[in-house]
Design an enzyme around this catalytic site. Structure first.
Site, PDB file in Angstrom:
ATOM      1  N   ARG A  75      33.467 -14.054  22.822  1.00  0.00           N
ATOM      2  CA  ARG A  75      32.261 -14.580  22.186  1.00  0.00           C
ATOM      3  C   ARG A  75      31.737 -15.773  22.976  1.00  0.00           C
ATOM      4  O   ARG A  75      32.438 -16.327  23.841  1.00  0.00           O
ATOM      5  CB  ARG A  75      32.556 -14.998  20.742  1.00  0.00           C
ATOM      6  CG  ARG A  75      33.591 -16.114  20.643  1.00  0.00           C
ATOM      7  CD  ARG A  75      33.653 -16.752  19.283  1.00  0.00           C
ATOM      8  NE  ARG A  75      34.816 -17.621  19.153  1.00  0.00           N
ATOM      9  CZ  ARG A  75      34.918 -18.845  19.643  1.00  0.00           C
ATOM     10  NH1 ARG A  75      33.913 -19.351  20.345  1.00  0.00           N
ATOM     11  NH2 ARG A  75      36.015 -19.562  19.475  1.00  0.00           N
ATOM     12  N   GLY A  77      30.365 -19.830  22.963  1.00  0.00           N
ATOM     13  CA  GLY A  77      30.896 -21.024  22.327  1.00  0.00           C
ATOM     14  C   GLY A  77      32.198 -21.501  22.932  1.00  0.00           C
ATOM     15  O   GLY A  77      32.631 -21.033  23.994  1.00  0.00           O
ATOM     16  N   LYS A  78      32.818 -22.434  22.231  1.00  0.00           N
ATOM     17  CA  LYS A  78      34.026 -23.073  22.744  1.00  0.00           C
ATOM     18  C   LYS A  78      35.206 -22.819  21.815  1.00  0.00           C
ATOM     19  O   LYS A  78      35.331 -21.755  21.228  1.00  0.00           O
ATOM     20  CB  LYS A  78      33.758 -24.562  22.941  1.00  0.00           C
ATOM     21  CG  LYS A  78      32.722 -24.837  24.035  1.00  0.00           C
ATOM     22  CD  LYS A  78      32.811 -26.263  24.542  1.00  0.00           C
ATOM     23  CE  LYS A  78      31.932 -26.476  25.754  1.00  0.00           C
ATOM     24  NZ  LYS A  78      32.236 -27.754  26.433  1.00  0.00           N
ATOM     25  N   TRP A  81      38.927 -23.125  15.176  1.00  0.00           N
ATOM     26  CA  TRP A  81      40.094 -22.731  14.380  1.00  0.00           C
ATOM     27  C   TRP A  81      39.641 -21.791  13.278  1.00  0.00           C
ATOM     28  O   TRP A  81      38.549 -21.946  12.723  1.00  0.00           O
ATOM     29  CB  TRP A  81      40.726 -23.970  13.747  1.00  0.00           C
ATOM     30  CG  TRP A  81      41.864 -23.680  12.801  1.00  0.00           C
ATOM     31  CD1 TRP A  81      43.185 -23.517  13.113  1.00  0.00           C
ATOM     32  CD2 TRP A  81      41.781 -23.540  11.368  1.00  0.00           C
ATOM     33  NE1 TRP A  81      43.921 -23.262  11.980  1.00  0.00           N
ATOM     34  CE2 TRP A  81      43.078 -23.279  10.894  1.00  0.00           C
ATOM     35  CE3 TRP A  81      40.725 -23.600  10.457  1.00  0.00           C
ATOM     36  CZ2 TRP A  81      43.353 -23.089   9.540  1.00  0.00           C
ATOM     37  CZ3 TRP A  81      40.996 -23.406   9.111  1.00  0.00           C
ATOM     38  CH2 TRP A  81      42.295 -23.159   8.664  1.00  0.00           C
ATOM     39  N   HIS A  82      40.461 -20.790  12.990  1.00  0.00           N
ATOM     40  CA  HIS A  82      40.257 -19.932  11.821  1.00  0.00           C
ATOM     41  C   HIS A  82      41.540 -19.946  11.013  1.00  0.00           C
ATOM     42  O   HIS A  82      42.641 -20.033  11.579  1.00  0.00           O
ATOM     43  CB  HIS A  82      39.948 -18.491  12.225  1.00  0.00           C
ATOM     44  CG  HIS A  82      38.661 -18.325  12.957  1.00  0.00           C
ATOM     45  ND1 HIS A  82      37.451 -18.774  12.469  1.00  0.00           N
ATOM     46  CD2 HIS A  82      38.385 -17.752  14.162  1.00  0.00           C
ATOM     47  CE1 HIS A  82      36.497 -18.487  13.330  1.00  0.00           C
ATOM     48  NE2 HIS A  82      37.031 -17.876  14.364  1.00  0.00           N
ATOM     49  N   ILE A 148      29.348 -20.743  14.268  1.00  0.00           N
ATOM     50  CA  ILE A 148      28.741 -19.479  14.666  1.00  0.00           C
ATOM     51  C   ILE A 148      29.135 -19.193  16.111  1.00  0.00           C
ATOM     52  O   ILE A 148      29.014 -20.056  16.975  1.00  0.00           O
ATOM     53  CB  ILE A 148      27.203 -19.527  14.559  1.00  0.00           C
ATOM     54  CG1 ILE A 148      26.766 -19.772  13.116  1.00  0.00           C
ATOM     55  CG2 ILE A 148      26.580 -18.235  15.095  1.00  0.00           C
ATOM     56  CD1 ILE A 148      25.272 -19.978  12.955  1.00  0.00           C
ATOM     57  N   GLY A 149      29.610 -17.981  16.353  1.00  0.00           N
ATOM     58  CA  GLY A 149      29.919 -17.550  17.714  1.00  0.00           C
ATOM     59  C   GLY A 149      29.729 -16.045  17.786  1.00  0.00           C
ATOM     60  O   GLY A 149      30.327 -15.311  16.996  1.00  0.00           O
ATOM     61  N   CYS A 178      34.765 -27.123  19.082  1.00  0.00           N
ATOM     62  CA  CYS A 178      33.476 -26.721  19.668  1.00  0.00           C
ATOM     63  C   CYS A 178      33.015 -27.659  20.773  1.00  0.00           C
ATOM     64  O   CYS A 178      31.833 -27.716  21.098  1.00  0.00           O
ATOM     65  CB  CYS A 178      32.406 -26.602  18.577  1.00  0.00           C
ATOM     66  SG  CYS A 178      32.857 -25.438  17.275  1.00  0.00           S
TER      67      CYS A 178
END
Length: 237
Positions: A75, A77-78, A81-82, A148-149, A178
């Site tokens: 994706r 972005g940078k 964490w999830h 968002i990514g 991010c």
């Protein structure tokens, strides 16, 4: 099924957290089927087991300070964490205008803003910063409440959004989330005190997504004789 023929699938919420790599494999399988026209547009809703993921723009110094493993993903972005307490949505949809990526991202932002407003939270776009933010106030500096990514390949989207509902903020202390060093991170619970879970929020996200994405998505008419093997209900093992 919604008017824009999107299959909404809940992969798993607490206590059935979804392994990130397993969900990514499923995204890729569904993506291939949507591209081929053998599966309809699909939106996955879930809560991940704890994981750090690094987008294409992640720099080495932004990775976890304690050496925690990171999943490198395709994706934009940078690093982020999830994990438990965070609502994740992955739309795998065929864009009507393959050049309309900015409009698609804007729609994802609108979905998040609308859902947060339901709980009395003013989510905002901040110029030059991805995701949705709360501006500095008596509670603290600018802080991010949703990420968002995305990736768009052959006109079909992957990855998506993550809304911090009631997750711990401790994992963010180990990274430069991010790539942003001068702002914080927050959750719906921290801002409002409400006892809301990702599963509680999911129907609101689904309703907003069905309406807001409708003008941007090409309907896919899957033949009744063609199995949609890549679209699976239930929890990944």
């Amino acid at each position: 099924m919604t008017p824009m023929s999107v299959q909404f699938t809940e992969l798993g919420f607490e206590p059935n957290f979804i392994d990130y790599v397993s969900a990514w494999d499923q995204q890729r399988a569904i993506h291939a089927s949507v591209v081929a026209g053998t599966a309809t547009n699909t939106v996955l809703l879930l809560e991940h087991a704890a994981v750090y993921t690094a987008g294409k723009r992640t720099e080495e110094h932004e990775r976890p300070f304690d050496g925690t493993p990171v999943v490198n993903v395709d994706r934009g972005g940078k690093l982020t964490w999830h994990g438990p307490g965070q609502l994740v949505m992955y739309p795998i949809v065929h864009l009507a205008d393959v050049r309309g990526i900015r409009a698609y991202v804007h729609a994802l932002e609108d979905i998040i803003i609308e859902v947060l407003a339901h709980y009395g939270v003013d989510g905002l776009r901040v110029e030059g910063r991805a995701g949705i933010w709360l501006l500095a106030d008596e509670k603290g500096p600018d802080r991010k409440i949703a990420a968002i990514g995305i990736r768009v390949h052959e006109g079909v989207t992957m990855h998506g959004i993550a809304i911090n509902v009631n997750n711990s903020l401790a994992p963010y202390a180990q990274i430069i989330a991010c790539g942003i060093q001068d702002a914080g991170t927050t959750t719906l619970q921290a801002e409002t005190g409400l006892a809301v879970t990702p599963k509680d929020m999911a129907p609101l996200v689904q309703a907003a997504t069905a309406r807001i994405l409708a003008p941007l998505v090409t309907d896919i008419q899957v033949s009744a004789t063609t199995p949609e093997a890549a679209v699976t209900e239930g929890v990944l093992s």
